[in-house]
Scaffold this motif. Structure first.
Motif, PDB file in Angstrom:
ATOM      1  N   ALA A 229       0.838  -1.204   0.000  1.00  0.00           N
ATOM      2  CA  ALA A 229       0.000   0.000   0.000  1.00  0.00           C
ATOM      3  C   ALA A 229       0.873   1.254   0.000  1.00  0.00           C
ATOM      4  CB  ALA A 229      -0.946  -0.005   1.196  1.00  0.00           C
ATOM      5  N   ARG A 230       1.944   1.241   0.791  1.00  0.00           N
ATOM      6  CA  ARG A 230       2.868   2.392   0.799  1.00  0.00           C
ATOM      7  C   ARG A 230       3.530   2.554  -0.571  1.00  0.00           C
ATOM      8  NH1 ARG A 230       4.144   0.708   5.946  1.00  0.00           N
ATOM      9  NH2 ARG A 230       5.982  -0.395   5.246  1.00  0.00           N
TER      10      ARG A 230
ATOM     11  N   VAL B 168      -4.445   3.035   0.006  1.00  0.00           N
ATOM     12  CA  VAL B 168      -4.920   2.587   1.311  1.00  0.00           C
ATOM     13  C   VAL B 168      -4.807   1.067   1.418  1.00  0.00           C
ATOM     14  CG1 VAL B 168      -7.341   2.382   0.604  1.00  0.00           C
ATOM     15  CG2 VAL B 168      -6.807   2.869   2.968  1.00  0.00           C
ATOM     16  N   CYS B 169      -4.602   0.609   2.647  1.00  0.00           N
ATOM     17  CA  CYS B 169      -4.579  -0.822   2.952  1.00  0.00           C
ATOM     18  C   CYS B 169      -5.791  -1.131   3.828  1.00  0.00           C
ATOM     19  CB  CYS B 169      -3.294  -1.187   3.692  1.00  0.00           C
ATOM     20  SG  CYS B 169      -3.207  -2.924   4.178  1.00  0.00           S
ATOM     21  N   VAL B 170      -6.621  -2.066   3.388  1.00  0.00           N
ATOM     22  CA  VAL B 170      -7.767  -2.498   4.194  1.00  0.00           C
ATOM     23  C   VAL B 170      -7.233  -3.481   5.231  1.00  0.00           C
ATOM     24  CG1 VAL B 170     -10.007  -3.653   4.183  1.00  0.00           C
ATOM     25  CG2 VAL B 170      -9.307  -2.271   2.198  1.00  0.00           C
ATOM     26  N   PRO B 171      -7.314  -3.152   6.517  1.00  0.00           N
ATOM     27  CA  PRO B 171      -6.787  -4.066   7.537  1.00  0.00           C
ATOM     28  C   PRO B 171      -7.680  -5.303   7.716  1.00  0.00           C
ATOM     29  CG  PRO B 171      -7.772  -2.152   8.587  1.00  0.00           C
ATOM     30  CD  PRO B 171      -7.852  -1.924   7.100  1.00  0.00           C
TER      31      PRO B 171
ATOM     32  N   LEU C  97     -11.375   5.725  -0.668  1.00  0.00           N
ATOM     33  CA  LEU C  97     -10.089   6.314  -0.309  1.00  0.00           C
ATOM     34  C   LEU C  97      -8.931   5.751  -1.126  1.00  0.00           C
ATOM     35  CD1 LEU C  97     -10.477   6.330   3.582  1.00  0.00           C
ATOM     36  CD2 LEU C  97     -11.031   8.145   1.945  1.00  0.00           C
ATOM     37  N   ALA C  98      -9.210   4.746  -1.958  1.00  0.00           N
ATOM     38  CA  ALA C  98      -8.153   4.128  -2.767  1.00  0.00           C
ATOM     39  C   ALA C  98      -7.548   5.164  -3.703  1.00  0.00           C
ATOM     40  CB  ALA C  98      -8.709   2.951  -3.559  1.00  0.00           C
TER      41      ALA C  98
ATOM     42  N   VAL D  99      -5.394  -2.292  -1.666  1.00  0.00           N
ATOM     43  CA  VAL D  99      -4.684  -3.445  -1.122  1.00  0.00           C
ATOM     44  C   VAL D  99      -5.459  -3.935   0.098  1.00  0.00           C
ATOM     45  CG1 VAL D  99      -2.536  -4.290  -0.094  1.00  0.00           C
ATOM     46  CG2 VAL D  99      -2.458  -2.587  -1.942  1.00  0.00           C
ATOM     47  N   CYS D 100      -5.759  -5.231   0.114  1.00  0.00           N
ATOM     48  CA  CYS D 100      -6.542  -5.820   1.204  1.00  0.00           C
ATOM     49  C   CYS D 100      -5.695  -6.813   1.983  1.00  0.00           C
ATOM     50  CB  CYS D 100      -7.772  -6.535   0.645  1.00  0.00           C
ATOM     51  SG  CYS D 100      -8.849  -5.473  -0.325  1.00  0.00           S
TER      52      CYS D 100
END
Length: 176
Positions: free
Chosen positions: A28-29, A34-37, A73-74, A80-81
């Motif tokens: 994601a970085r 954004v990374c979906v936690p 927010l992507a 990224v999940c």
């Protein structure tokens, strides 16, 4: 009128203690998105009892809602999940012998563009939220079977340290 487009969805999946969260956050970085936690991690943090089927369903709905809430927010048309709800099917089948229809229906209706299946070549790291250190090979086989059953586009990601990230990044880069 602006046409809303779904971002490319990358799911980081695999057995316990394979570096999914680390790789998801790094990707994601790298992709500036954004990374979906993993919803289940927070859900189970204070669960001081055995999982129930209702808990699995709560985690299923929680993961879906969390992912949907982060899609807007992507950035750079990529999401990224850190896992996805196929994990719920695997746990339901293992713990309860079946998966509720809601999960199966959602699997048929969902689409992820790329799955990165984390290999079990990392050493096990003990964590109170991890349950089956002796079943990693078993679950790796289950993941392969489940991903093949949904005709998923997936790559197995191996390697230690920076090599693992580089292998994941190369798989993503080829898919972009």
């Amino acid at each position: 009128m602006k046409i809303s487009r779904q971002p490319l969805k990358i799911a980081i999946v695999g057995p316990e203690s394979t570096g999914k969260s680390t790789i998801a956050e790094q990707l994601a970085r790298q992709l500036d998105t954004v990374c979906v936690p993993e919803y289940a991690r927070e859900y189970c943090r204070h669960l001081n009892r055995e999982y129930t089927l209702q808990d699995e369903m709560n985690m299923f709905y929680g993961q879906l809602a969390l992912e949907r809430s982060l899609v807007p927010l992507a950035q750079n048309d990529v999401l990224v999940c850190d896992t996805m709800f196929l994990t719920i099917k695997i746990w339901c089948d293992h713990l309860f012998g079946h998966t509720p229809d809601e999960v199966l229906d959602a699997l048929r209706a969902s689409h992820y563009d790329l799955y990165l299946l984390m290999d079990i070549d990392l050493p096990w790291v003990d964590d109170p939220l991890r349950d089956f250190p002796g079943l990693r090979e078993h679950f790796m086989g289950v993941w392969h079977s489940e991903l093949q059953a949904i005709d998923a586009n997936y790559q197995v990601i191996s390697g230690l340290g920076e090599d693992r990230f580089n292998n994941a990044w190369e798989a993503v880069r080829k898919s972009l």
